[in-house]
Design a protein around this motif. Structure first.
Motif, PDB file in Angstrom:
ATOM      1  N   SER A 150       0.829  -1.211   0.000  1.00  0.00           N
ATOM      2  CA  SER A 150       0.000   0.000   0.000  1.00  0.00           C
ATOM      3  C   SER A 150       0.855   1.249   0.000  1.00  0.00           C
ATOM      4  CB  SER A 150      -0.925  -0.011   1.228  1.00  0.00           C
ATOM      5  OG  SER A 150      -1.687   1.165   1.303  1.00  0.00           O
ATOM      6  N   ASP A 151       1.843   1.314   0.877  1.00  0.00           N
ATOM      7  CA  ASP A 151       2.638   2.538   1.042  1.00  0.00           C
ATOM      8  C   ASP A 151       3.583   2.781  -0.132  1.00  0.00           C
ATOM      9  OD1 ASP A 151       1.444   3.043   3.450  1.00  0.00           O
ATOM     10  OD2 ASP A 151       3.071   2.221   4.662  1.00  0.00           O
ATOM     11  N   ARG A 197      -0.431  12.111  11.262  1.00  0.00           N
ATOM     12  CA  ARG A 197      -1.864  12.254  10.946  1.00  0.00           C
ATOM     13  C   ARG A 197      -2.071  12.465   9.451  1.00  0.00           C
ATOM     14  NH1 ARG A 197      -1.289  10.994  15.278  1.00  0.00           N
ATOM     15  NH2 ARG A 197      -1.449   9.064  14.083  1.00  0.00           N
ATOM     16  N   ASP A 200      -1.819   9.210   7.712  1.00  0.00           N
ATOM     17  CA  ASP A 200      -3.053   8.436   7.869  1.00  0.00           C
ATOM     18  C   ASP A 200      -4.093   8.853   6.828  1.00  0.00           C
ATOM     19  OD1 ASP A 200      -2.045   6.990   9.997  1.00  0.00           O
ATOM     20  OD2 ASP A 200      -2.991   8.245  11.526  1.00  0.00           O
ATOM     21  N   VAL A 201      -4.240  10.163   6.641  1.00  0.00           N
ATOM     22  CA  VAL A 201      -5.226  10.667   5.677  1.00  0.00           C
ATOM     23  C   VAL A 201      -4.830  10.301   4.257  1.00  0.00           C
ATOM     24  CG1 VAL A 201      -6.273  12.754   4.717  1.00  0.00           C
ATOM     25  CG2 VAL A 201      -5.973  12.543   7.191  1.00  0.00           C
ATOM     26  N   TRP A 204      -5.240   6.528   3.393  1.00  0.00           N
ATOM     27  CA  TRP A 204      -6.562   5.898   3.540  1.00  0.00           C
ATOM     28  C   TRP A 204      -7.071   5.284   2.240  1.00  0.00           C
ATOM     29  CZ3 TRP A 204     -11.573   5.551   2.109  1.00  0.00           C
ATOM     30  CH2 TRP A 204     -12.479   5.037   3.020  1.00  0.00           C
ATOM     31  N   PRO A 205      -7.135   6.031   1.117  1.00  0.00           N
ATOM     32  CA  PRO A 205      -7.696   5.416  -0.094  1.00  0.00           C
ATOM     33  C   PRO A 205      -6.843   4.279  -0.646  1.00  0.00           C
ATOM     34  CG  PRO A 205      -6.819   7.604  -0.586  1.00  0.00           C
ATOM     35  CD  PRO A 205      -6.807   7.462   0.894  1.00  0.00           C
ATOM     36  N   ALA A 207      -4.896   2.239   0.995  1.00  0.00           N
ATOM     37  CA  ALA A 207      -5.010   1.062   1.846  1.00  0.00           C
ATOM     38  C   ALA A 207      -6.279   0.282   1.537  1.00  0.00           C
ATOM     39  CB  ALA A 207      -4.975   1.481   3.318  1.00  0.00           C
ATOM     40  N   ARG A 208      -7.390   0.991   1.333  1.00  0.00           N
ATOM     41  CA  ARG A 208      -8.650   0.299   1.020  1.00  0.00           C
ATOM     42  C   ARG A 208      -8.588  -0.364  -0.348  1.00  0.00           C
ATOM     43  NH1 ARG A 208      -7.890   2.950   5.545  1.00  0.00           N
ATOM     44  NH2 ARG A 208      -9.457   2.282   7.064  1.00  0.00           N
ATOM     45  N   SER A 237      -3.359   0.747  13.612  1.00  0.00           N
ATOM     46  CA  SER A 237      -3.220   1.629  12.457  1.00  0.00           C
ATOM     47  C   SER A 237      -4.476   1.560  11.609  1.00  0.00           C
ATOM     48  CB  SER A 237      -2.009   1.236  11.607  1.00  0.00           C
ATOM     49  OG  SER A 237      -2.036   1.900  10.361  1.00  0.00           O
ATOM     50  N   PRO A 238      -5.082   2.704  11.280  1.00  0.00           N
ATOM     51  CA  PRO A 238      -6.302   2.671  10.462  1.00  0.00           C
ATOM     52  C   PRO A 238      -6.076   2.185   9.047  1.00  0.00           C
ATOM     53  CG  PRO A 238      -5.500   4.926  10.703  1.00  0.00           C
ATOM     54  CD  PRO A 238      -4.674   4.075  11.622  1.00  0.00           C
ATOM     55  N   ASN A 239      -4.840   2.236   8.572  1.00  0.00           N
ATOM     56  CA  ASN A 239      -4.543   1.810   7.209  1.00  0.00           C
ATOM     57  C   ASN A 239      -3.861   0.449   7.138  1.00  0.00           C
ATOM     58  OD1 ASN A 239      -5.636   4.205   6.198  1.00  0.00           O
ATOM     59  ND2 ASN A 239      -3.683   5.281   6.357  1.00  0.00           N
TER      60      ASN A 239
END
Length: 313
Positions: A150-151, A197, A200-201, A204-205, A207-208, A237-239
């Protein structure tokens, strides 16, 4: 040539360049950005969120501005625009280096050389290698491959599709800043807050999309969906949560648990509890899944850019 085709051709060429050439040993643009960000930090560092936010704005904003100026200057030339997009894509994606480092650790483990695997692991992730046995190292590699898919690949392509070259450079800048100052050490708990932060933002897309594509491309789509729904929200981690959970389900393995970063022990939730423990052979399976996800992400991102730009032209 419309902007959608410029991105599609340039991103495909850049991803091919990464596949064929990988990262240079010296003079990598991301390393140059890291040195510049470190120099800015020396001037701005204060144990304060505001100064950290300024550091983030200067560094990430500078990368976006550089991309915007270059894209604007070269827009009249279709060939130059494609070449710029290709160069930017090659500079910010890291799928080949990710695969190389993961396989290097896997080869050492297959040879029974745990010490060599421990020595190689820091090239891939920030775990404390001395605290890990062979099984723990293999699990750390699979988790790192999942998160970095993802990253290091998908997130950049998503932002490139959305914003062109400024999106590509901006995403990599934000991700690099998070790696440099976004961790919760005493020095960076406040100063790195904004970078963490923003990462994280920005992540987000991607990662999904990574989780969706891992589900589609993996060996067990139902298991990936089940693990994603059940366990992703339990990850700190949210992602990383959706990505690692979907990879765990797709591969049929169990990820998460106790780990150590910089002498700090963390007890993370188990992802895909129904799966089996990670084996050394799962490293190659994870790398192949990562490759498939990256190629699918290119197709999805390019198609989305073509559709959106086609409607607005």
């Amino acid at each position: 040539m419309r902007a959608g085709r410029v991105f599609a051709y340039g991103a495909a060429a850049g991803l091919l360049g990464d596949h064929l050439l990988g990262d240079p040993r010296r003079g990598h643009p991301v390393a140059g950005f890291g040195r510049a960000a470190a120099a800015v930090e020396k001037v701005l560092w204060r144990d304060h969120r505001g100064w950290g936010a300024l550091h983030t704005a200067v560094c990430a904003g500078g990368a976006v501005a550089l991309g915007a100026v270059a894209q604007s200057r070269l827009r009249p030339s279709r060939a130059a625009s494609v070449a710029l997009t290709a160069a930017a894509t090659w500079a910010v994606v890291g799928g080949t280096s990710l695969a190389h480092e993961a396989r290097s650790v896997g080869e050492a483990l297959e040879a029974g050389d745990v010490e060599a695997a421990r020595a190689r692991l820091p090239h891939l992730c920030g775990r404390d290698p001395q605290a890990l046995d062979a099984d723990g190292i293999a699990r750390a590699v699979v988790e790192s491959v999942a998160e970095n898919t993802s990253d290091a690949v998908v997130g950049a392509l998503v932002w490139g599709a959305a914003c062109g070259v400024p999106g590509l450079l901006g995403f990599r800048a934000v991700n690099t800043l998070d790696a440099m100052v976004g961790h919760r050490s005493a020095k960076y708990r406040r100063y790195g807050w904004a970078s963490a932060r923003l990462d994280d933002v920005a992540g987000w897309p991607g990662a999904r999309l990574t989780a969706v594509l891992a589900t589609a491309a993996g060996d067990d789509p139902r298991g990936a969906v089940r693990a994603w729904r059940a366990d992703a929200g339990r990850h700190p981690s949210p992602n990383a949560g959706p990505v690692e959970a979907s990879f765990a389900g797709a591969l049929g393995v169990r990820l998460g648990g106790t780990l150590s970063y910089g002498g700090r022990v963390e007890h993370r939730p188990v992802l895909n509890r129904e799966g089996r423990p990670v084996a050394v052979s799962d490293i190659e399976r994870a790398v192949r899944l990562s490759r498939r996800v990256g190629l699918l992400a290119l197709g999805v991102s390019a198609a989305a850019r073509l559709v959106v730009k086609g409607r607005t032209s």
